[in-house]
Design an enzyme around this catalytic site. Structure first.
Site, PDB file in Angstrom:
ATOM      1  N   ASN A  25      -8.914 -22.495   2.249  1.00  0.00           N
ATOM      2  CA  ASN A  25      -7.739 -22.892   3.034  1.00  0.00           C
ATOM      3  C   ASN A  25      -6.774 -23.780   2.262  1.00  0.00           C
ATOM      4  OD1 ASN A  25      -6.192 -23.736   5.586  1.00  0.00           O
ATOM      5  ND2 ASN A  25      -7.101 -25.679   4.905  1.00  0.00           N
TER       6      ASN A  25
ATOM      7  N   VAL B 294     -15.267 -25.439   4.164  1.00  0.00           N
ATOM      8  CA  VAL B 294     -13.824 -25.314   4.374  1.00  0.00           C
ATOM      9  C   VAL B 294     -13.116 -26.178   3.344  1.00  0.00           C
ATOM     10  CG1 VAL B 294     -11.898 -25.615   5.979  1.00  0.00           C
ATOM     11  CG2 VAL B 294     -14.172 -24.972   6.852  1.00  0.00           C
TER      12      VAL B 294
ATOM     13  N   TYR C 218       6.425 -20.109  -3.587  1.00  0.00           N
ATOM     14  CA  TYR C 218       5.325 -20.065  -2.613  1.00  0.00           C
ATOM     15  C   TYR C 218       4.964 -18.614  -2.313  1.00  0.00           C
ATOM     16  CZ  TYR C 218       2.652 -20.947   1.659  1.00  0.00           C
ATOM     17  OH  TYR C 218       1.653 -21.000   2.617  1.00  0.00           O
TER      18      TYR C 218
ATOM     19  N   LYS D 152       1.336 -16.733  -2.992  1.00  0.00           N
ATOM     20  CA  LYS D 152       0.576 -16.113  -1.911  1.00  0.00           C
ATOM     21  C   LYS D 152       0.458 -14.603  -2.101  1.00  0.00           C
ATOM     22  CE  LYS D 152      -0.616 -19.624   0.675  1.00  0.00           C
ATOM     23  NZ  LYS D 152      -2.044 -19.938   0.948  1.00  0.00           N
TER      24      LYS D 152
ATOM     25  N   THR E  22       1.998 -27.200  12.267  1.00  0.00           N
ATOM     26  CA  THR E  22       1.353 -28.209  11.429  1.00  0.00           C
ATOM     27  C   THR E  22       2.437 -29.079  10.797  1.00  0.00           C
ATOM     28  OG1 THR E  22       1.416 -26.831   9.433  1.00  0.00           O
ATOM     29  CG2 THR E  22      -0.532 -26.618  10.851  1.00  0.00           C
TER      30      THR E  22
ATOM     31  N   ASP F 140     -11.494 -31.040  -5.560  1.00  0.00           N
ATOM     32  CA  ASP F 140     -10.154 -30.694  -6.040  1.00  0.00           C
ATOM     33  C   ASP F 140     -10.230 -29.254  -6.522  1.00  0.00           C
ATOM     34  OD1 ASP F 140      -7.789 -30.262  -7.371  1.00  0.00           O
ATOM     35  OD2 ASP F 140      -7.922 -32.045  -8.646  1.00  0.00           O
TER      36      ASP F 140
ATOM     37  N   ARG G  88     -15.467 -18.213  -7.488  1.00  0.00           N
ATOM     38  CA  ARG G  88     -16.331 -17.953  -8.648  1.00  0.00           C
ATOM     39  C   ARG G  88     -17.567 -18.851  -8.628  1.00  0.00           C
ATOM     40  NH1 ARG G  88     -13.279 -15.633 -13.328  1.00  0.00           N
ATOM     41  NH2 ARG G  88     -14.448 -16.986 -14.718  1.00  0.00           N
TER      42      ARG G  88
END
Length: 238
Positions: free
Chosen positions: A79, A11, A142, A146, A177, A56, A112
Site C-alpha cells: 500500500n 500492510v 505519479y 502507477k 484521505t 522503509d 521479492r
C-alpha cells in the site's frame, strides 16, 4: 482465492489513510496477526493482534530486516506510496525518481523479500495498490509510476501463480484521505476500498475496480485514445 481468517497479514504504509483501513479490515475478517509497517511506527494504532514493524520500502536492508522479523506470512498488502506528480518533460527528475523508488521499486523490494515466505507457508495473496491513473496519464510522474506498477503486478501474477500466490491489483479514483483533502469531488471512503479489496482477495479476483471512475476508464482502454485524451485531439483539428 485466499481467506483472511486466521492468516498473518502485512500492510505497508499502515500509519494512516488506506493503510490504516486495511489493518482494521484485516482484523475484522479474523486475521490472526497484522504486521502494520511504517517508517514511523508511532503512527500505528495499538491492538492486541497488531504488531508494528519499522519498514522503509525504498531501503532493501530495511525490507529484508522486516522479512526476517515477520517470519510467517499469508497475505501482503503493498500500500505504501507517495504523490509528487512532476511533469515528465519539465519536472524535477529527482522527484520523479523518488516517486518511482516508492511506488514501483518499493513494492518490488517488499515482494521479492516476502513472496518466498508466503510460498513456504503454502501460498496466499499479494495485493498491490494501483490507481485509475495507472491507465490515465493525467497525473504526471505519479501516473508513470502507477502504470509501471500495474505492469509489474501483471508480471508478478504470471510468475507467482505456480507458487500458489494470488496477485491482485487494486484500482480506484478519488478516495477520502489526506491526499485528496483539497479536492471538492465525490470520494469513496478508505474503509470501503479496503472492504472491496479484501472481497477481491477472498473471491479469487485478479483485479479490483473500487469505484465508477476506475470501471469507466478501464472500459475506455479498448476504445480510441481521443475518448481519454480529448484535448490533444481537439488541438490537432483545423
Amino acid at each position: 482465492m485466499t481467506t483472511i481468517q486466521d492468516r498473518t497479514v502485512l500492510v505497508t504504509g499502515a500509519g494512516r489513510g488506506l493503510g490504516r483501513a486495511f489493518v482494521a479490515e484485516a482484523l475484522a475478517r479474523g486475521a490472526r496477526t497484522v504486521y502494520a509497517s511504517a517508517r514511523d511506527t508511532s503512527t500505528i494504532e495499538g491492538h492486541p493482534r497488531v504488531v508494528p514493524v519499522e519498514l522503509d520500502v525504498t531501503n532493501p536492508e530495511s525490507v529484508y530486516a522486516a522479512a526476517e522479523y515477520v517470519g510467517d506470512l499469508g497475505v501482503l498488502i503493498n500500500n505504501a506510496g507517495i504523490l509528487i506528480g512532476e511533469s515528465p518533460l519539465t519536472g524535477d527528475l529527482d522527484g520523479m525518481r523518488r516517486e518511482l523508488e516508492t511506488n514501483l521499486y518499493g513494492p518490488l523490494n517488499v515482494t521479492r523479500a516476502l513472496a518466498p515466505i508466503i510460498a513456504a507457508n503454502g501460498g496466499g495473496a499479494i495485493l498491490n495498490v494501483h490507481s485509475v491513473l495507472s491507465w490515465l496519464a493525467v497525473g504526471g510522474s505519479y501516473s508513470v509510476s502507477k502504470a509501471a506498477l500495474w505492469s509489474a503486478t501483471n508480471a508478478m501474477r504470471a510468475e507467482l501463480a505456480a507458487q500458489n500466490i494470488q496477485v491482485v491489483g487494486l484500482h480506484l479514483g478519488y478516495m477520502d484521505t489526506d491526499m485528496t483533502s483539497g479536492l471538492d469531488v465525490p470520494k469513496i471512503s478508505a474503509a470501503e476500498v479496503a472492504r472491496l479489496a479484501f472481497d477481491g482477495i477472498e473471491s479469487g479476483a485478479h483485479e479490483v475496480l473500487a469505484d465508477d471512475t476506475s470501471r469507466t476508464v478501464k472500459a475506455a482502454l479498448s476504445g480510441d485514445l481521443d475518448v481519454l485524451y480529448p484535448q490533444p485531439a481537439q488541438q490537432g483539428t483545423a
